[in-house]
Enzyme design. Structure first.
Site, PDB file in Angstrom:
ATOM      1  N   ASP A 112      43.568  54.499  76.559  1.00 37.32           N
ATOM      2  CA  ASP A 112      42.886  54.885  77.588  1.00 37.32           C
ATOM      3  C   ASP A 112      43.138  54.948  79.262  1.00 37.32           C
ATOM      4  O   ASP A 112      43.143  53.555  79.044  1.00 37.32           O
ATOM      5  CB  ASP A 112      41.288  55.301  77.192  1.00 37.32           C
ATOM      6  CG  ASP A 112      41.024  56.084  75.745  1.00 37.32           C
ATOM      7  OD1 ASP A 112      42.098  56.632  75.351  1.00 37.32           O
ATOM      8  OD2 ASP A 112      39.824  56.427  75.473  1.00 37.32           O
ATOM      9  N   ASP A 113      42.607  55.258  79.676  1.00 40.65           N
ATOM     10  CA  ASP A 113      42.126  55.396  80.893  1.00 40.65           C
ATOM     11  C   ASP A 113      43.290  54.824  82.184  1.00 40.65           C
ATOM     12  O   ASP A 113      42.719  54.470  83.107  1.00 40.65           O
ATOM     13  CB  ASP A 113      41.674  54.308  81.796  1.00 40.65           C
ATOM     14  CG  ASP A 113      40.362  54.035  80.483  1.00 40.65           C
ATOM     15  OD1 ASP A 113      39.207  54.722  80.095  1.00 40.65           O
ATOM     16  OD2 ASP A 113      39.469  52.836  79.724  1.00 40.65           O
ATOM     17  N   HIS A 135      43.735  50.403  75.781  1.00 41.67           N
ATOM     18  CA  HIS A 135      43.766  51.074  77.126  1.00 41.67           C
ATOM     19  C   HIS A 135      45.108  50.592  77.651  1.00 41.67           C
ATOM     20  O   HIS A 135      45.627  49.395  77.417  1.00 41.67           O
ATOM     21  CB  HIS A 135      42.505  50.685  77.208  1.00 41.67           C
ATOM     22  CG  HIS A 135      41.410  51.364  76.967  1.00 41.67           C
ATOM     23  ND1 HIS A 135      40.497  50.180  75.686  1.00 41.67           N
ATOM     24  CD2 HIS A 135      40.537  52.141  77.746  1.00 41.67           C
ATOM     25  CE1 HIS A 135      39.180  50.507  75.772  1.00 41.67           C
ATOM     26  NE2 HIS A 135      39.156  51.455  76.259  1.00 41.67           N
ATOM     27  N   HIS A 183      35.661  59.403  84.401  1.00 38.80           N
ATOM     28  CA  HIS A 183      35.129  58.186  83.141  1.00 38.80           C
ATOM     29  C   HIS A 183      33.502  58.663  83.727  1.00 38.80           C
ATOM     30  O   HIS A 183      33.105  56.978  83.483  1.00 38.80           O
ATOM     31  CB  HIS A 183      36.154  56.860  83.281  1.00 38.80           C
ATOM     32  CG  HIS A 183      36.139  56.084  81.900  1.00 38.80           C
ATOM     33  ND1 HIS A 183      34.374  55.907  82.161  1.00 38.80           N
ATOM     34  CD2 HIS A 183      36.435  56.368  80.782  1.00 38.80           C
ATOM     35  CE1 HIS A 183      35.167  55.514  81.044  1.00 38.80           C
ATOM     36  NE2 HIS A 183      36.008  55.341  80.411  1.00 38.80           N
TER      37      HIS A 183
END
Ligand code: NI
Length: 290
Positions: free
Chosen positions: A87-88, A239, A152
């Site tokens: 993620d991210d 992440h 986010h």
């Protein structure tokens, strides 16, 4: 002769009016060459279209994308499946290195990307280029790109319109970068509500193993968080922001393969297990965590 034409036209008109009232034909008859007026039914004898008994030609639409390969449902039946997710990102710090590892072992993962590297500011042109290139490379390797929203934010604190903007913005960016559009959404912080379910037109994907790599920033701990708990059907949350995560992945991938796992994307995980995932629902994995 003229009488019989008039009689024919008259009968036809009566039949048409009867058909309209009984709902058999649409209330507007378009006469070729005339601008259709939705309020007027214009049937004069010389403009009554000849009945056409030629069957309409079958239209063949070329698929824009190649159809998904047909899955042999038995092919993965006895295989242990796991979906690694990141993620991210994408980030310059870790995404490329993670892709290197996946490529080295010929395996795939899913990247839930955000629209901007930093929610508070726009990406520079060069950062944008790099992030696009990383997404393109991932797709070319057979990886999946999922949607982790533009900025986010907690989706539960947004209006329906704001939620849509958060989702659509990322899908536009990913399409621009890769020519494909994400079909999965991971809500930031896993936050969800009825409004989120009603608004997001894609399945929501959570996870069954949370490595907490963002907190520990420690490759050993990330490795153990996966290898001590991993089971068939898991979705692992990591992440692609940290070097410690990229380092852990260099050990996690061969260890999973050694234990007989097949690494798949999130979409493949559900597809291979015959689980249909739909908008308005959330999923944690393809085992009893689902
Ligand atoms: Ni996130």
């Amino acid at each position: 002769m003229r009488n019989s034409i008039q009689f024919f036209a008259c009968t036809l008109a009566i039949l048409l009016v009867l058909s309209i009232f009984s709902g058999c034909v649409p209330a507007v008859v378009n006469v070729p060459g005339n601008t259709p007026d939705p309020t007027i039914i214009d049937i004069s004898p010389d403009q009554t279209p000849e009945p056409d008994f030629t069957p309409a030609p079958t239209l063949t639409l070329e698929p824009i994308f190649s159809p998904a390969p047909t899955i042999d449902p038995t092919a993965y039946q006895d295989k242990k499946l796991v979906a690694l997710t990141f993620d991210d990102g994408p980030s310059r710090r870790a995404t490329g290195r993670i892709l290197d590892t996946l490529e080295e072992y010929g395996v795939v993962a899913t990247f839930f990307v955000v629209g901007k590297a930093s929610p508070s500011q726009e990406d520079s042109e060069s950062l944008k280029r790099d992030r696009h290139a990383l997404m393109k490379r991932a797709v070319e390797m057979g990886c999946e790109i999922g949607n982790h929203t533009m900025e986010h934010k907690y989706l539960t604190q947004l209006t329906a319109l704001e939620i849509l903007e958060q989702i659509n913005g990322v899908n536009d960016i990913v399409f621009e970068a890769t020519g494909t559009t994400p079909t999965l959404v991971r809500p930031p912080y896993g936050s969800k509500s009825q409004l989120v379910f009603d608004t997001v037109q894609f399945p929501l994907i959570l996870w069954s193993i949370d490595t907490r790599d963002w907190e520990t920033r420690n490759a050993d701990k990330t490795y153990n968080a996966v290898m001590n708990y991993v089971r068939d059907g898991d979705i692992v949350l990591m992440h692609d922001l940290y070097e410690s995560t990229a380092e852990a992945v260099e050990r996690i991938v061969p260890a999973l393969l050694e234990q007989g796992f097949t690494l798949v994307t999130v979409s493949q995980l559900f597809q291979y297990r015959g689980i249909e995932i739909t908008a308005g629902n959330f999923y944690r994995g393809a085992n009893d965590a689902a």
